[in-house]
Design a protein around this motif. Sequence first.
Motif, mmCIF file in Angstrom:
data_model
loop_
_atom_site.group_PDB
_atom_site.id
_atom_site.type_symbol
_atom_site.label_atom_id
_atom_site.label_comp_id
_atom_site.label_asym_id
_atom_site.label_seq_id
_atom_site.Cartn_x
_atom_site.Cartn_y
_atom_site.Cartn_z
ATOM 1 N N GLN A 82 0.835 -1.203 0.000
ATOM 2 C CA GLN A 82 0.000 0.000 0.000
ATOM 3 C C GLN A 82 0.869 1.251 0.000
ATOM 4 O O GLN A 82 0.601 2.197 -0.741
ATOM 5 N N VAL A 83 1.906 1.249 0.814
ATOM 6 C CA VAL A 83 2.794 2.419 0.878
ATOM 7 C C VAL A 83 3.485 2.616 -0.467
ATOM 8 O O VAL A 83 3.662 3.744 -0.923
ATOM 9 N N ARG B 18 -4.288 9.200 1.223
ATOM 10 C CA ARG B 18 -4.247 8.174 0.166
ATOM 11 C C ARG B 18 -4.228 6.772 0.756
ATOM 12 O O ARG B 18 -4.853 5.855 0.211
ATOM 13 N N LEU B 19 -3.532 6.588 1.851
ATOM 14 C CA LEU B 19 -3.515 5.269 2.483
ATOM 15 C C LEU B 19 -4.901 4.893 3.001
ATOM 16 O O LEU B 19 -5.301 3.735 2.917
ATOM 17 N N ARG B 20 -5.625 5.867 3.538
ATOM 18 C CA ARG B 20 -6.998 5.586 3.978
ATOM 19 C C ARG B 20 -7.863 5.202 2.783
ATOM 20 O O ARG B 20 -8.696 4.303 2.870
ATOM 21 N N GLU B 21 -7.669 5.851 1.648
ATOM 22 C CA GLU B 21 -8.424 5.521 0.435
ATOM 23 C C GLU B 21 -8.066 4.128 -0.077
ATOM 24 O O GLU B 21 -8.925 3.403 -0.573
ATOM 25 N N LEU B 22 -6.806 3.750 0.036
ATOM 26 C CA LEU B 22 -6.353 2.452 -0.462
ATOM 27 C C LEU B 22 -6.905 1.294 0.361
ATOM 28 O O LEU B 22 -7.074 0.202 -0.150
ATOM 29 N N ASP B 23 -7.183 1.527 1.631
ATOM 30 C CA ASP B 23 -7.664 0.461 2.500
ATOM 31 C C ASP B 23 -8.763 0.987 3.421
ATOM 32 O O ASP B 23 -8.570 1.078 4.629
ATOM 33 N N PRO B 24 -9.954 1.316 2.860
ATOM 34 C CA PRO B 24 -11.012 1.871 3.694
ATOM 35 C C PRO B 24 -11.568 0.872 4.707
ATOM 36 O O PRO B 24 -12.160 1.265 5.701
ATOM 37 N N ALA B 25 -11.351 -0.430 4.490
ATOM 38 C CA ALA B 25 -11.859 -1.439 5.419
ATOM 39 C C ALA B 25 -10.993 -1.544 6.666
ATOM 40 O O ALA B 25 -11.393 -2.163 7.645
#
Length: 185
Positions: free
Chosen positions: A119-120, A165-172
Amino acid sequence: MEPEDSSLWSRARSGDSDAFGTLFERHANSIYNYCFRRVGDWATAADLLSVVFLEAWRRRDKALAPEKVLPWLYGIATNVVRNQRRSERRYAAALRRMPPDEQREDIDDDLQFESVLMQVRQLPGREQEVFALCAWFDVSYEDAALALSIPVGTVRSRLSRARARLRELDPANPQPVPEVSGRGR
């Protein structure tokens, strides 16, 4: 009482290898962990650690502000990681030009970390650098700015964008993205 980094660096600039060795012992774990979190491979991180300190020794004539040895080493590590990635891209491009080989099965001992690292890695490179320094290593905004040769405001904006962006990549993911401590704000 342990000598301060600035005193050790001054001695290392004069060619004192023992002073440089003390700086290595003091900061090797931080630089190693930074490299590992950027590349995700223990052996590569160990190699990069060696390159960072070899480059620091080569550039020991550089005058540093007091207590800025570690941020300067982070800056060198950032450039060494960039060079490593560039080399990996060239190697991968060369392999793609070769006939396909049998597929190999890779087993990752740390799938969770690999997932986070993936993700990063989706972040733009400049945001990855700021995120790694500030979120993973609790480097102050000021020291990250010094390490990356950018203004403090740029560090703040890149870190904010990286977190979003990290929150968007893994909203779950219910876990919040790590915050930076109050140092340097």
